[in-house]
Design a protein around this motif. Sequence first.
Motif, PDB file in Angstrom:
ATOM      1  N   ARG A 197       2.738 -10.814   5.267  1.00  0.00           N
ATOM      2  CA  ARG A 197       4.128 -11.274   5.134  1.00  0.00           C
ATOM      3  C   ARG A 197       4.718 -10.835   3.796  1.00  0.00           C
ATOM      4  O   ARG A 197       5.897 -10.459   3.712  1.00  0.00           O
ATOM      5  CB  ARG A 197       4.168 -12.802   5.281  1.00  0.00           C
ATOM      6  CG  ARG A 197       5.544 -13.423   5.105  1.00  0.00           C
ATOM      7  CD  ARG A 197       5.564 -14.841   5.663  1.00  0.00           C
ATOM      8  NE  ARG A 197       4.462 -15.652   5.205  1.00  0.00           N
ATOM      9  CZ  ARG A 197       4.443 -16.321   4.054  1.00  0.00           C
ATOM     10  NH1 ARG A 197       5.484 -16.237   3.221  1.00  0.00           N
ATOM     11  NH2 ARG A 197       3.403 -17.053   3.724  1.00  0.00           N
ATOM     12  N   ALA A 198       3.899 -10.874   2.747  1.00  0.00           N
ATOM     13  CA  ALA A 198       4.366 -10.443   1.431  1.00  0.00           C
ATOM     14  C   ALA A 198       4.747  -8.964   1.443  1.00  0.00           C
ATOM     15  O   ALA A 198       5.777  -8.566   0.861  1.00  0.00           O
ATOM     16  CB  ALA A 198       3.281 -10.698   0.386  1.00  0.00           C
ATOM     17  N   LEU A 199       3.945  -8.163   2.099  1.00  0.00           N
ATOM     18  CA  LEU A 199       4.228  -6.730   2.168  1.00  0.00           C
ATOM     19  C   LEU A 199       5.542  -6.464   2.893  1.00  0.00           C
ATOM     20  O   LEU A 199       6.366  -5.661   2.439  1.00  0.00           O
ATOM     21  CB  LEU A 199       3.077  -6.002   2.862  1.00  0.00           C
ATOM     22  CG  LEU A 199       1.819  -5.797   2.021  1.00  0.00           C
ATOM     23  CD1 LEU A 199       0.655  -5.348   2.892  1.00  0.00           C
ATOM     24  CD2 LEU A 199       2.071  -4.776   0.910  1.00  0.00           C
ATOM     25  N   GLU A 200       5.761  -7.131   4.019  1.00  0.00           N
ATOM     26  CA  GLU A 200       7.002  -6.916   4.764  1.00  0.00           C
ATOM     27  C   GLU A 200       8.217  -7.282   3.910  1.00  0.00           C
ATOM     28  O   GLU A 200       9.202  -6.539   3.855  1.00  0.00           O
ATOM     29  CB  GLU A 200       7.007  -7.726   6.060  1.00  0.00           C
ATOM     30  CG  GLU A 200       8.254  -7.493   6.892  1.00  0.00           C
ATOM     31  CD  GLU A 200       8.260  -8.264   8.201  1.00  0.00           C
ATOM     32  OE1 GLU A 200       9.198  -8.056   9.001  1.00  0.00           O
ATOM     33  OE2 GLU A 200       7.343  -9.080   8.419  1.00  0.00           O
ATOM     34  N   SER A 201       8.152  -8.416   3.235  1.00  0.00           N
ATOM     35  CA  SER A 201       9.269  -8.838   2.380  1.00  0.00           C
ATOM     36  C   SER A 201       9.474  -7.859   1.227  1.00  0.00           C
ATOM     37  O   SER A 201      10.611  -7.507   0.890  1.00  0.00           O
ATOM     38  CB  SER A 201       9.012 -10.242   1.834  1.00  0.00           C
ATOM     39  OG  SER A 201       8.976 -11.192   2.874  1.00  0.00           O
ATOM     40  N   PHE A 202       8.384  -7.404   0.630  1.00  0.00           N
ATOM     41  CA  PHE A 202       8.475  -6.454  -0.475  1.00  0.00           C
ATOM     42  C   PHE A 202       9.107  -5.139  -0.015  1.00  0.00           C
ATOM     43  O   PHE A 202       9.993  -4.586  -0.684  1.00  0.00           O
ATOM     44  CB  PHE A 202       7.082  -6.213  -1.063  1.00  0.00           C
ATOM     45  CG  PHE A 202       6.989  -5.034  -1.969  1.00  0.00           C
ATOM     46  CD1 PHE A 202       7.705  -4.988  -3.165  1.00  0.00           C
ATOM     47  CD2 PHE A 202       6.176  -3.950  -1.642  1.00  0.00           C
ATOM     48  CE1 PHE A 202       7.622  -3.881  -4.010  1.00  0.00           C
ATOM     49  CE2 PHE A 202       6.088  -2.852  -2.478  1.00  0.00           C
ATOM     50  CZ  PHE A 202       6.819  -2.814  -3.661  1.00  0.00           C
ATOM     51  N   PHE A 203       8.663  -4.639   1.132  1.00  0.00           N
ATOM     52  CA  PHE A 203       9.237  -3.397   1.654  1.00  0.00           C
ATOM     53  C   PHE A 203      10.738  -3.547   1.885  1.00  0.00           C
ATOM     54  O   PHE A 203      11.538  -2.703   1.471  1.00  0.00           O
ATOM     55  CB  PHE A 203       8.568  -3.008   2.979  1.00  0.00           C
ATOM     56  CG  PHE A 203       7.096  -2.708   2.890  1.00  0.00           C
ATOM     57  CD1 PHE A 203       6.506  -2.348   1.692  1.00  0.00           C
ATOM     58  CD2 PHE A 203       6.298  -2.769   4.023  1.00  0.00           C
ATOM     59  CE1 PHE A 203       5.151  -2.062   1.619  1.00  0.00           C
ATOM     60  CE2 PHE A 203       4.947  -2.488   3.970  1.00  0.00           C
ATOM     61  CZ  PHE A 203       4.377  -2.132   2.767  1.00  0.00           C
ATOM     62  N   GLY A 253      -5.049 -17.025   6.585  1.00  0.00           N
ATOM     63  CA  GLY A 253      -5.110 -17.329   5.168  1.00  0.00           C
ATOM     64  C   GLY A 253      -4.407 -16.290   4.326  1.00  0.00           C
ATOM     65  O   GLY A 253      -3.251 -15.928   4.580  1.00  0.00           O
ATOM     66  N   ASP A 254      -5.112 -15.784   3.318  1.00  0.00           N
ATOM     67  CA  ASP A 254      -4.522 -14.793   2.432  1.00  0.00           C
ATOM     68  C   ASP A 254      -4.177 -13.489   3.148  1.00  0.00           C
ATOM     69  O   ASP A 254      -3.308 -12.742   2.689  1.00  0.00           O
ATOM     70  CB  ASP A 254      -5.477 -14.496   1.273  1.00  0.00           C
ATOM     71  CG  ASP A 254      -5.579 -15.665   0.302  1.00  0.00           C
ATOM     72  OD1 ASP A 254      -4.600 -16.429   0.185  1.00  0.00           O
ATOM     73  OD2 ASP A 254      -6.634 -15.820  -0.338  1.00  0.00           O
ATOM     74  N   ILE A 279     -10.257 -13.149   6.093  1.00  0.00           N
ATOM     75  CA  ILE A 279      -8.815 -12.933   6.304  1.00  0.00           C
ATOM     76  C   ILE A 279      -8.529 -12.022   7.490  1.00  0.00           C
ATOM     77  O   ILE A 279      -7.393 -11.943   7.954  1.00  0.00           O
ATOM     78  CB  ILE A 279      -8.151 -12.364   5.034  1.00  0.00           C
ATOM     79  CG1 ILE A 279      -8.745 -11.017   4.658  1.00  0.00           C
ATOM     80  CG2 ILE A 279      -8.301 -13.357   3.870  1.00  0.00           C
ATOM     81  CD1 ILE A 279      -8.050 -10.351   3.468  1.00  0.00           C
ATOM     82  N   LEU A 280      -9.539 -11.311   7.983  1.00  0.00           N
ATOM     83  CA  LEU A 280      -9.410 -10.489   9.188  1.00  0.00           C
ATOM     84  C   LEU A 280     -10.436 -10.967  10.200  1.00  0.00           C
ATOM     85  O   LEU A 280     -11.635 -10.981   9.906  1.00  0.00           O
ATOM     86  CB  LEU A 280      -9.646  -9.004   8.878  1.00  0.00           C
ATOM     87  CG  LEU A 280      -8.725  -8.314   7.866  1.00  0.00           C
ATOM     88  CD1 LEU A 280      -9.133  -6.855   7.700  1.00  0.00           C
ATOM     89  CD2 LEU A 280      -7.273  -8.412   8.300  1.00  0.00           C
ATOM     90  N   ARG A 309      -5.548 -12.518  -7.478  1.00  0.00           N
ATOM     91  CA  ARG A 309      -6.687 -12.051  -6.694  1.00  0.00           C
ATOM     92  C   ARG A 309      -6.814 -12.833  -5.389  1.00  0.00           C
ATOM     93  O   ARG A 309      -6.377 -13.964  -5.276  1.00  0.00           O
ATOM     94  CB  ARG A 309      -8.000 -12.238  -7.483  1.00  0.00           C
ATOM     95  CG  ARG A 309      -8.164 -11.299  -8.660  1.00  0.00           C
ATOM     96  CD  ARG A 309      -9.142 -11.860  -9.680  1.00  0.00           C
ATOM     97  NE  ARG A 309     -10.511 -11.950  -9.179  1.00  0.00           N
ATOM     98  CZ  ARG A 309     -11.473 -11.066  -9.447  1.00  0.00           C
ATOM     99  NH1 ARG A 309     -11.199 -10.006 -10.204  1.00  0.00           N
ATOM    100  NH2 ARG A 309     -12.690 -11.225  -8.992  1.00  0.00           N
ATOM    101  N   ILE A 310      -7.427 -12.141  -4.417  1.00  0.00           N
ATOM    102  CA  ILE A 310      -7.886 -12.801  -3.200  1.00  0.00           C
ATOM    103  C   ILE A 310      -9.394 -12.959  -3.366  1.00  0.00           C
ATOM    104  O   ILE A 310     -10.126 -11.953  -3.470  1.00  0.00           O
ATOM    105  CB  ILE A 310      -7.568 -11.984  -1.937  1.00  0.00           C
ATOM    106  CG1 ILE A 310      -6.039 -11.847  -1.764  1.00  0.00           C
ATOM    107  CG2 ILE A 310      -8.179 -12.643  -0.700  1.00  0.00           C
ATOM    108  CD1 ILE A 310      -5.636 -10.950  -0.611  1.00  0.00           C
ATOM    109  N   GLU A 311      -9.842 -14.187  -3.420  1.00  0.00           N
ATOM    110  CA  GLU A 311     -11.229 -14.465  -3.784  1.00  0.00           C
ATOM    111  C   GLU A 311     -12.097 -14.645  -2.532  1.00  0.00           C
ATOM    112  O   GLU A 311     -11.620 -15.090  -1.475  1.00  0.00           O
ATOM    113  CB  GLU A 311     -11.318 -15.758  -4.604  1.00  0.00           C
ATOM    114  CG  GLU A 311     -10.500 -15.720  -5.897  1.00  0.00           C
ATOM    115  CD  GLU A 311     -11.162 -14.864  -6.969  1.00  0.00           C
ATOM    116  OE1 GLU A 311     -12.293 -14.377  -6.735  1.00  0.00           O
ATOM    117  OE2 GLU A 311     -10.525 -14.688  -8.048  1.00  0.00           O
TER     118      GLU A 311
END
Length: 430
Positions: free
Chosen positions: A179-185, A172-173, A153-154, A425-427
Amino acid sequence: MLDIKYVRENPDAIDTAMAHRQTSWDREKFFELDDERRSVIAEVEELQATRNAESKKIGVLMREGKRDEAEAAKEAVREVNEKIEGLAARRSELEAQLTDFMAHLPNLPYEATPVGKDETENPERRRWGTPRDFAAEGFEAKPHWDLGTDLGILDFERGAKLSGGRFTVLSGDGATLDRALESFFLNTHLAAGFREFIPPVVVNREIMYGTGQLPKFEDDAYHVGDDQFLIPTAEVVLTNLHAGEVLDAADLPLWYTAGTPCFREEAGSAGRDTRGIIRQHQFTKVEMVKFATPETSDDELESMVAEAEHILQLLELPYRVISLCTGDLGFSARQTYDIEVWLPSYNSYKEISSCSNCGDFQARRANIKYRDPEHFKGTRFVHTLNGSGLPTGRTMAAIMENYQNPDGSITIPEVLRPYMGGRERIEPRA
């Protein structure tokens, strides 16, 4: 920018403030420029009075038929005008030099800011949460750069291929988590009463100047276009939304937020945090900015810090809050709290949010005032505040390291799962 009248009348206080900031100022140079400028202004005013008197005489002399004396008076007026023009040019030079001088002076530390020489003397205010004991769980924690590479992922190599060092490709994740973090913030801030903006990320020179990035930190900025810059933080654009405006006290405080890409050259940071995504040239950050009256800005700073802490608590990430001492204070700030999140790879806390009250320092540079006719005549400068709420990259690193599992997977914090399609989880890759 500091109030020039205050500097003129309180040079000893400026000496003390700059000493506490571990810097210096050229007191002699300031008074040399300021005294000459004031002298030129006084001389111009005297010459203007002389010109006005001579001009009045011309009409009288002409009516009395004293043409020779009238011509002499006209010549005197011409000579005075030439002197005024020369002095006006000198005044412009002096004002430009004085403005540049003042633009390089940092803000004065607030009385609540602890005195200290550098970051080693920043007092801790409080802690929240307990760092995991990975040894007690039977495995050795990995740093986020290894976790991210193993999970795919990095991608540091492709980031360097595309743009050079300190650029990273998220895929990927990793991209989804960012993107999830930005929206959550942003959603958390909106629920608290902030107003969201999507501003430009390319700004003009005067906009960077307004919040104190220029001229002092020009080497840290990315230049683009015709003397324009990529923003180092959304603080620059959000604060300058009201540049040159007069706000109404009834509308204050104003709470603004924005999530933007940020760009920093990181000049002078060679060798610092070179691994992973802690210190990047490009990163995403959600910023909080407030406009407040001088009477309420202290409380607004405390509530801004509480908002950033609230996010970390929702994410269940251990952190601590410190007060920056005078020797570690940012250029535009008069008081700052740093929030530091626990990072196992450092075995210590690392800054994730910095919340500052800038007083009227930025408002004076950007000319942002407010009116309150019920309490005073005219206008006064507002107080501006800014704080990280939060950067996605550093938060992602903290989540990866604190939520890692023995098999290399990452448990997704519960509050983020709705933003990640309900996944837990991120697998690791098969």
